[in-house]
Design a protein around this motif. Sequence first.
Motif, PDB file in Angstrom:
ATOM      1  N   VAL A   1       0.839  -1.196   0.000  1.00 32.73           N
ATOM      2  CA  VAL A   1       0.000   0.000   0.000  1.00 32.73           C
ATOM      3  C   VAL A   1       0.876   1.249   0.000  1.00 32.73           C
ATOM      4  CG1 VAL A   1      -1.732   1.325   1.267  1.00 32.73           C
ATOM      5  CG2 VAL A   1      -1.898  -1.173   1.152  1.00 32.73           C
ATOM      6  N   VAL A   2       0.620   2.118  -0.960  1.00 30.79           N
ATOM      7  CA  VAL A   2       1.291   3.416  -1.059  1.00 30.79           C
ATOM      8  C   VAL A   2       0.218   4.494  -0.994  1.00 30.79           C
ATOM      9  CG1 VAL A   2       2.654   4.961  -2.520  1.00 30.79           C
ATOM     10  CG2 VAL A   2       3.230   2.528  -2.409  1.00 30.79           C
ATOM     11  N   VAL A   3       0.381   5.442  -0.085  1.00 33.27           N
ATOM     12  CA  VAL A   3      -0.532   6.582   0.004  1.00 33.27           C
ATOM     13  C   VAL A   3       0.037   7.726  -0.819  1.00 33.27           C
ATOM     14  CG1 VAL A   3      -1.441   8.379   1.525  1.00 33.27           C
ATOM     15  CG2 VAL A   3      -1.532   5.991   2.234  1.00 33.27           C
ATOM     16  N   MET A   4      -0.804   8.321  -1.649  1.00 34.40           N
ATOM     17  CA  MET A   4      -0.397   9.456  -2.465  1.00 34.40           C
ATOM     18  C   MET A   4      -1.430  10.572  -2.333  1.00 34.40           C
ATOM     19  SD  MET A   4       0.974   7.613  -5.969  1.00 34.40           S
ATOM     20  CE  MET A   4       2.168   8.902  -6.318  1.00 34.40           C
ATOM     21  N   GLU A   5      -0.965  11.800  -2.496  1.00 33.88           N
ATOM     22  CA  GLU A   5      -1.887  12.934  -2.547  1.00 33.88           C
ATOM     23  C   GLU A   5      -2.690  12.872  -3.842  1.00 33.88           C
ATOM     24  OE1 GLU A   5       1.006  16.011  -0.099  1.00 33.88           O
ATOM     25  OE2 GLU A   5       1.308  15.672  -2.227  1.00 33.88           O
ATOM     26  N   SER A   6      -3.853  13.472  -3.810  1.00 34.45           N
ATOM     27  CA  SER A   6      -4.710  13.479  -4.991  1.00 34.45           C
ATOM     28  C   SER A   6      -5.260  14.887  -5.207  1.00 34.45           C
ATOM     29  CB  SER A   6      -5.870  12.488  -4.804  1.00 34.45           C
ATOM     30  OG  SER A   6      -6.704  12.454  -5.935  1.00 34.45           O
ATOM     31  N   PRO A   7      -4.753  15.545  -6.283  1.00 36.33           N
ATOM     32  CA  PRO A   7      -3.841  15.077  -7.328  1.00 36.33           C
ATOM     33  C   PRO A   7      -2.388  15.115  -6.871  1.00 36.33           C
ATOM     34  CG  PRO A   7      -4.407  17.363  -7.731  1.00 36.33           C
ATOM     35  CD  PRO A   7      -5.205  16.943  -6.531  1.00 36.33           C
ATOM     36  N   THR A   8      -1.499  14.562  -7.723  1.00 35.90           N
ATOM     37  CA  THR A   8      -0.081  14.541  -7.382  1.00 35.90           C
ATOM     38  C   THR A   8       0.762  14.515  -8.656  1.00 35.90           C
ATOM     39  OG1 THR A   8       1.564  13.482  -5.963  1.00 35.90           O
ATOM     40  CG2 THR A   8       0.124  12.028  -7.224  1.00 35.90           C
ATOM     41  N   TYR A   9       2.068  14.413  -8.461  1.00 38.29           N
ATOM     42  CA  TYR A   9       3.038  14.416  -9.554  1.00 38.29           C
ATOM     43  C   TYR A   9       2.890  13.165 -10.410  1.00 38.29           C
ATOM     44  CZ  TYR A   9       7.760  13.757 -11.539  1.00 38.29           C
ATOM     45  OH  TYR A   9       8.839  13.506 -12.366  1.00 38.29           O
ATOM     46  N   PRO A  10       2.616  13.282 -11.711  1.00 36.99           N
ATOM     47  CA  PRO A  10       2.372  12.103 -12.547  1.00 36.99           C
ATOM     48  C   PRO A  10       3.544  11.133 -12.616  1.00 36.99           C
ATOM     49  CG  PRO A  10       1.661  14.114 -13.668  1.00 36.99           C
ATOM     50  CD  PRO A  10       2.413  14.541 -12.449  1.00 36.99           C
ATOM     51  N   GLY A  11       4.779  11.656 -12.583  1.00 38.93           N
ATOM     52  CA  GLY A  11       5.940  10.773 -12.657  1.00 38.93           C
ATOM     53  C   GLY A  11       6.021   9.816 -11.488  1.00 38.93           C
ATOM     54  N   ALA A  12       5.548  10.237 -10.316  1.00 37.64           N
ATOM     55  CA  ALA A  12       5.531   9.352  -9.149  1.00 37.64           C
ATOM     56  C   ALA A  12       4.452   8.292  -9.298  1.00 37.64           C
ATOM     57  CB  ALA A  12       5.308  10.171  -7.881  1.00 37.64           C
TER      58      ALA A  12
END
Length: 492
Positions: free
Chosen positions: A205-216
Amino acid sequence: MHIEIQRKSETSLSNQIFQSIVDHIRSGLLQEGSQLPSVRELSKELGVSLVTVVKAYKELEKNNFTTSIQGKGTFINIEETATKETKKEEPPFNWQLSIQDYLPRAQFSRFHYVSDEIQLSSSMIDPGLLPNRYLEQEIHKMLLENPRILSQYSEVQGDLKLREAMSQYLKQFEIPTTPDNLLITNGSQQGLDLVARTFVGPGDVVVMESPTYPGAIDIFRGRGATIITVPVDGDGMKVDILQNLCDKYKPKIIYTIPTFQNPTGAVMTQKRRRKLLNIAKSIQSIIVEDDPWSEIYFDKKPPAPIKSMDYYGHVIYLKGLSKTLAPSCRIGILSASGSVFNRLLAAKSNADLGSPLLTQKSLLPFITSNKMIDHLKKLRTALKLRRDMAIDLLLKYAPEEISWMIPNGGLNIWISLPVWIDTNQLLIEARRNHVTFLPGSACYPVEQEKYHLRLSFSYMSEQQLQLGIRTMCNIFNAEITSKKKNSNMPYF
């Protein structure tokens, strides 16, 4: 075509298939006119029911990504920009589609560089604002004094003198580190890749901001991660929502851009930074703190990085120099501690045995002199003028139905249009007018929000920026006017 099915995900299987195929299309991994596997073939390959695949294919056609032809199959739609004059006969490479790959998505590369257009899509800085002449002189001087440098390898960890200089540089951000805890990478993108290949595997599980950097997104999706998203507001990641998610999931990685967040420009408050670190400590997770341009602030300095409060090694800090200093040198810094750092160093060794020594030595005199300080001051002034110009142009020419966040630093403006507008379709019209931007859908790891876009004001000259924004506003106005004439639907 590789489709990663996560059976424990709350996202339905049909929606996972739909999203994966959309990602392949938007990444250019599925070409226009390509035929998708039959429903029966894909059902067997993925181990799902025929009904599940049929539902996904219907959703693709409903959203105009594909066309199904009775008795022939399902095909990727051809964009409206293709004409008889511009379309070329496809080479006989269709057999290659039978070779399995493991690339679920690679959207960012399609918008990273576009030649011969007004580029509002790439978060890069106008080369005229960078210290090109000084770096050119330093390279010549270095080669004259040490011509053998071209035949020397760097240490895997990076040149010691550069690590010493960067350790001093990071002290201005209150980051407690030493040269032994720094790793020189080929840009911060490689830093992200090293983290992912070291710590992320299928189902993690990876938590990411939404929206975020597309490359990540591309990197973590490529490792088969289960991505959970947390929305962003003007104060950064909503850590209260993160806390609730962590009660249900135990993320291995929490990825954040707390300072001038990409793409929104939001700045995470000091209170939220501290709470985010406490959450990571309580669940034994790693925070990946991406900091590409905290030096580019237009008013007051942003809060100190999360890494400045990290005493137990929960934060992997990434700092890129490519954006603000020398893109072609591709120099990034990774700071970590303990066995986490040792494992990342091993991953770097496996990846490339060390970054080029020439580029590391080239930047060293600049970083260790007052020229770096003077350069950043001038850069902040120049980019603030361009930010102000972009905002003034939007206020003057944009329709009242659109809104945006005014960034206090960084290189981007996040624009929101009426929810019924698909910015991927607007991009087709923009390219006809030789303008590019980043459609917001590329910035969402899970959600399908298509009515946003990212405008980068930092790369074009002031004249090109003015022309590009006016062109985009004309396209916005035309789209909204057309909808008003032909529909009674709401516009906000």
